[in-house]
Design an enzyme around this catalytic site. Structure first.
Site, PDB file in Angstrom:
ATOM      1  N   TYR A   1       0.390  -1.487  -0.067  1.00 58.47           N
ATOM      2  CA  TYR A   1      -0.590   0.014   0.005  1.00 58.47           C
ATOM      3  C   TYR A   1       1.134   1.448  -0.191  1.00 58.47           C
ATOM      4  O   TYR A   1       2.119   0.963   0.003  1.00 58.47           O
ATOM      5  CB  TYR A   1      -1.304   0.037   1.067  1.00 58.47           C
ATOM      6  CG  TYR A   1      -0.097   0.410   2.324  1.00 58.47           C
ATOM      7  CD1 TYR A   1      -0.294   2.325   2.782  1.00 58.47           C
ATOM      8  CD2 TYR A   1       0.100  -0.377   2.992  1.00 58.47           C
ATOM      9  CE1 TYR A   1       0.125   2.117   4.377  1.00 58.47           C
ATOM     10  CE2 TYR A   1       0.497  -0.287   4.561  1.00 58.47           C
ATOM     11  CZ  TYR A   1       0.621   1.546   4.915  1.00 58.47           C
ATOM     12  OH  TYR A   1       1.452   1.660   6.465  1.00 58.47           O
ATOM     13  N   CYS A   2       0.080   2.883  -0.411  1.00 58.04           N
ATOM     14  CA  CYS A   2       1.047   3.558  -0.541  1.00 58.04           C
ATOM     15  C   CYS A   2       0.001   4.978   0.380  1.00 58.04           C
ATOM     16  O   CYS A   2      -0.634   4.485   0.864  1.00 58.04           O
ATOM     17  CB  CYS A   2       1.900   3.635  -1.825  1.00 58.04           C
ATOM     18  SG  CYS A   2       0.365   4.259  -3.182  1.00 58.04           S
ATOM     19  N   LYS A   3       0.319   5.829  -0.187  1.00 52.38           N
ATOM     20  CA  LYS A   3      -1.010   7.117  -0.348  1.00 52.38           C
ATOM     21  C   LYS A   3      -2.343   6.872  -0.845  1.00 52.38           C
ATOM     22  O   LYS A   3      -3.121   6.995  -0.278  1.00 52.38           O
ATOM     23  CB  LYS A   3      -0.612   8.174  -0.346  1.00 52.38           C
ATOM     24  CG  LYS A   3      -1.298   9.519   0.036  1.00 52.38           C
ATOM     25  CD  LYS A   3      -0.729  10.726  -0.288  1.00 52.38           C
ATOM     26  CE  LYS A   3      -1.893  12.082  -0.063  1.00 52.38           C
ATOM     27  NZ  LYS A   3      -1.184  13.184  -0.196  1.00 52.38           N
TER      28      LYS A   3
END
Length: 189
Positions: A135-137
């Protein structure tokens, strides 16, 4: 002999939010060919940012909020949650149990030898038989990380497309206990 083709350029008037067609040639030529046209002012358009994702890699599973929450609530030795944001973003808050492997500044991370990976990040490199969920932003960098993991030979790869923004919006638990997953952190894998 003059060309019958008139060249037209488009300009945008921001004050009226209209598009106006203006000919490059003289007004006489453009009116002769009927190209002197002006569009009536359009209502102000609402623009919003849209994030485009490429199709998920063939072996990449797309995770939703509930599935990631289940990973956090019932940690497993078989599944590793990886935050691919930069360390400053990670330290501001991350999903509990997540390890930090920043994809933008360290795109070669999954291609490193295990000992070099541990020296660089401070934890053991996840073995290829583990499930990696990235996951990231907002889901863009996590898609890139999933594709890199598949290229490196990981078979069980997933991505949380909603990522940090979705996690926060839905009230997911947040950790700020201190950096984990990069030099100096404790993160058994």
């Amino acid at each position: 002999m003059a060309s019958r083709r008139a060249f037209v350029r488009l300009s945008i008037r921001s004050s009226a939010s209209a598009i106006v067609r203006k000919p490059f040639c003289s007004p006489q030529t453009s009116s002769h060919h009927g190209l002197r046209a002006q569009l009536s002012p359009a209502p102000a358009a609402q623009f919003q940012q849209i994030r485009w994702h490429s199709a998920p890699p063939s072996n990449s599973k797309v995770y939703n909020y509930e599935q990631v929450k289940a990973i956090v609530e019932s940690p497993s030795d078989d599944t590793v949650l990886i935050d691919v944001r930069e360390p400053s973003e990670y330290e501001a808050g991350y999903i509990p149990t997540a390890l930090n492997v920043p994809i933008s500044s360290q795109p070669d991370a999954l291609f490193l030898a295990p000992d070099e990976f541990q020296d660089r990040f401070g934890f053991i490199k996840p073995p290829p038989q583990k499930t990696l969920v990235f996951y990231c932003k907002a889901g863009v960098r996590s898609s890139a990380a999933a594709q890199l993991a598949l290229q490196h030979g990981y078979q069980k790869v997933g991505e949380y497309r909603g990522s940090w923004l979705d996690w926060n919006k839905r009230g997911g638990e947040e950790s700020r206990e201190g950096p984990r997953g990069h030099k100096g952190g404790e993160a058994p894998v």
